[in-house]
Design an enzyme around this catalytic site. Structure first.
Site, mmCIF file in Angstrom:
data_model
loop_
_atom_site.group_PDB
_atom_site.id
_atom_site.type_symbol
_atom_site.label_atom_id
_atom_site.label_comp_id
_atom_site.label_asym_id
_atom_site.label_seq_id
_atom_site.Cartn_x
_atom_site.Cartn_y
_atom_site.Cartn_z
ATOM 1 N N ARG A 180 -2.391 14.243 50.063
ATOM 2 C CA ARG A 180 -3.335 14.471 48.970
ATOM 3 C C ARG A 180 -4.747 14.032 49.372
ATOM 4 O O ARG A 180 -5.720 14.755 49.141
ATOM 5 C CB ARG A 180 -2.873 13.684 47.734
ATOM 6 C CG ARG A 180 -3.853 13.637 46.566
ATOM 7 C CD ARG A 180 -3.995 14.955 45.879
ATOM 8 N NE ARG A 180 -4.672 14.821 44.601
ATOM 9 C CZ ARG A 180 -5.218 15.836 43.942
ATOM 10 N NH1 ARG A 180 -5.146 17.063 44.435
ATOM 11 N NH2 ARG A 180 -5.805 15.646 42.771
ATOM 12 N N ASP B 269 -5.356 6.765 46.922
ATOM 13 C CA ASP B 269 -4.052 7.344 46.611
ATOM 14 C C ASP B 269 -3.116 7.062 47.772
ATOM 15 O O ASP B 269 -3.529 7.114 48.951
ATOM 16 C CB ASP B 269 -4.158 8.855 46.375
ATOM 17 C CG ASP B 269 -2.990 9.409 45.578
ATOM 18 O OD1 ASP B 269 -3.178 9.786 44.423
ATOM 19 O OD2 ASP B 269 -1.864 9.445 46.131
ATOM 20 N N CYS C 50 2.984 14.351 29.352
ATOM 21 C CA CYS C 50 2.498 13.579 28.196
ATOM 22 C C CYS C 50 3.396 13.736 26.967
ATOM 23 O O CYS C 50 4.154 12.840 26.624
ATOM 24 C CB CYS C 50 1.061 13.995 27.847
ATOM 25 S SG CYS C 50 -0.173 13.392 29.010
ATOM 26 N N ARG D 251 5.468 19.599 36.351
ATOM 27 C CA ARG D 251 6.146 18.374 35.915
ATOM 28 C C ARG D 251 6.786 18.525 34.534
ATOM 29 O O ARG D 251 6.138 18.909 33.574
ATOM 30 C CB ARG D 251 5.160 17.205 35.883
ATOM 31 C CG ARG D 251 4.779 16.688 37.251
ATOM 32 C CD ARG D 251 3.793 15.560 37.145
ATOM 33 N NE ARG D 251 2.521 16.003 36.580
ATOM 34 C CZ ARG D 251 1.524 15.180 36.269
ATOM 35 N NH1 ARG D 251 1.663 13.882 36.424
ATOM 36 N NH2 ARG D 251 0.387 15.665 35.783
ATOM 37 N N THR E 273 -0.433 5.862 30.566
ATOM 38 C CA THR E 273 0.196 5.730 29.260
ATOM 39 C C THR E 273 1.325 4.704 29.317
ATOM 40 O O THR E 273 2.253 4.844 30.123
ATOM 41 C CB THR E 273 0.751 7.074 28.790
ATOM 42 O OG1 THR E 273 -0.315 8.013 28.714
ATOM 43 C CG2 THR E 273 1.412 6.936 27.423
#
Length: 425
Positions: free
Chosen positions: A36, A31, A256, A327, A116
């Site tokens: 993180r 990452d 999503c 988000r 996606t």
């Protein structure tokens, strides 16, 4: 045996990387966010999808150093695919991750995308980037595949291994290689799609279908509100028919459902087709937060409460219940509408990280003590803590003749004070 690298350690990438590390040796989790990576090394997952014990007990290498990717043979790209302010696909993270992979790509490797995208991105956009960065030729020196992610944040039942995984490859041998890798971690099995584009399309329509069905429920809720009947009462009656689909109205946000349809509509419009049903559903769902705000305002006016100085609280800011993910949360639309009438609400969330709320939304969470004798409360996100007594009680914080807007009807069946106005979608 494959040497696997997972690029992107968010909600999707981390569970995938940990699953691979249980089966394959030397799995690398990469990452670009060094904070993180450091947190994961210390056993902290701010997404709360994994536990400290899972992180500490894994052989997974957490890294932000591309040198650790040098000898990998199988890359899995799981970076976000957001949209921009014009609702157009933002492939920036995918392009960036692809360049990273391309710089370390060796002959014989396979690159699989889980992000996606619309049909054609993997082969027509990512493929050339990999070639340019590596100096290799796709379909000769390396191969690509696609396997859509199906991670549902906060869902402990439909976990990675229990959901059938769609896999694809640019040719037969690549397909079987990709399938073999995923079959090692997916107990539910894999579905071999006939092409990469089919797998990409399957992913993008999964959430488009849900978006449209939720939009229908939201539109019905608007109609039933004018009729003066409860939407959930109508749906409960309708569900007695065996083939009635159990969708409910609500705010549609997250990374999503509120985003993926635009990847499909963007592709359609580039091909000269204007997708009417999908975009209509998007307009309805994107309007629901504002409509909630308007109904709260109308209820306050009807109750004789002055809007200026009205004490209104918002419980829940994340995009769905029982996750800290902010988000694309549509709760911000409710807040914008309230503010347009001069109402400055108080904010509370039992799951969100306060620093992230300030950074992502610009809101400051208020102490629990501030939530008392409110004129109205918007129960926007029914985190379990609000329902089991571990956090604020959405009803107790409001004056007995106040207003409660229970967005998802989570308080249905509870006995309410007679003078309380209770609204829902």
């Amino acid at each position: 045996m494959e040497k696997i690298a997972v690029i992107g350690l968010g909600y999707v990438g981390l569970p995938v990387a940990l699953a691979f590390a249980r089966v394959f040796p030397g799995v690398v989790g990469f990452d670009i966010n060094k904070v993180r990576v450091r947190e994961l090394r210390e056993g902290v997952d701010r997404t709360r999808e994994t536990t400290p014990d899972e992180l500490a007990g894994s052989s997974l290498l957490y890294t932000a150093d591309t040198a650790d990717l040098a000898d990998c043979t199988f890359f899995v790209v799981t970076v976000p695919t957001p949209i921009d302010e014009a609702h157009q696909p933002d492939l920036g993270p995918v392009r960036s991750a692809t360049r990273t992979v391309g710089r370390v790509l060796k002959p014989g490797a396979v690159v699989v995308y889980e992000s996606t995208v619309y049909p054609g991105v993997t082969e027509d956009i990512c493929g050339p980037i990999l070639e340019a960065e590596s100096g290799l030729t796709r379909s000769v020196d390396f191969h690509v595949g696609y396997s859509p992610e199906r991670i549902n944040p906060g869902d402990k039942e439909h976990t990675l291994s229990r959901i059938v995984k769609v896999v694809s490859g640019e040719d037969g041998p690549t397909l079987e290689r990709v399938a073999a890798v995923y079959e090692a971690i997916i107990s539910a099995g894999v579905h071999r799609a006939p092409s990469v584009k089919v797998a990409e399309a399957a992913k993008v329509i999964e959430n488009t279908q849900r978006d449209i069905n939720i939009a229908l429920m939201n539109e019905l809720s608007l109609i039933f509100d004018k009729v003066g009947i409860a939407t959930l009462d109508v749906l409960t009656a309708a569900r007695t028919k065996w083939n009635f689909l159990p969708f409910t109205p609500g705010l549609v946000g997250g990374h999503c459902i509120g985003v993926d349809p635009y990847y499909l509509t963007s592709l359609a419009e580039s091909l000269g087709y204007h997708p009417e049903v999908i975009l209509a559903g998007r307009r309805i769902n994107d309007s629901m937060g504002y409509r909630v705000g308007q109904r709260v305002v109308k209820a306050l006016v009807k109750a004789g409460r002055p809007l200026t100085g009205a004490k209104v609280g918002v419980l829940g800011l994340t995009f769905k219940e029982n996750v800290p993910d902010l988000r694309n949360s549509r709760v911000v639309d409710i807040v914008e509408e309230l503010r347009s009438y001069g109402i400055e609400p108080l904010f509370h969330d039992a799951q969100a990280i306060p620093e992230e709320v300030e950074h992502e939304m610009g809101f400051t969470l208020s102490p629990d003590a501030a939530f008392a004798e409110l004129d109205a409360v918007v129960f926007a996100v029914p985190h379990r803590e609000y329902l089991d007594g571990r956090s604020l009680d959405p009803v107790a914080v409001v004056r007995e003749d106040g207003v409660v807007f229970d967005v998802k009807s989570a308080l249905r069946g509870r006995e309410m004070p007679a003078a309380l106005t209770v609204l829902s979608l």
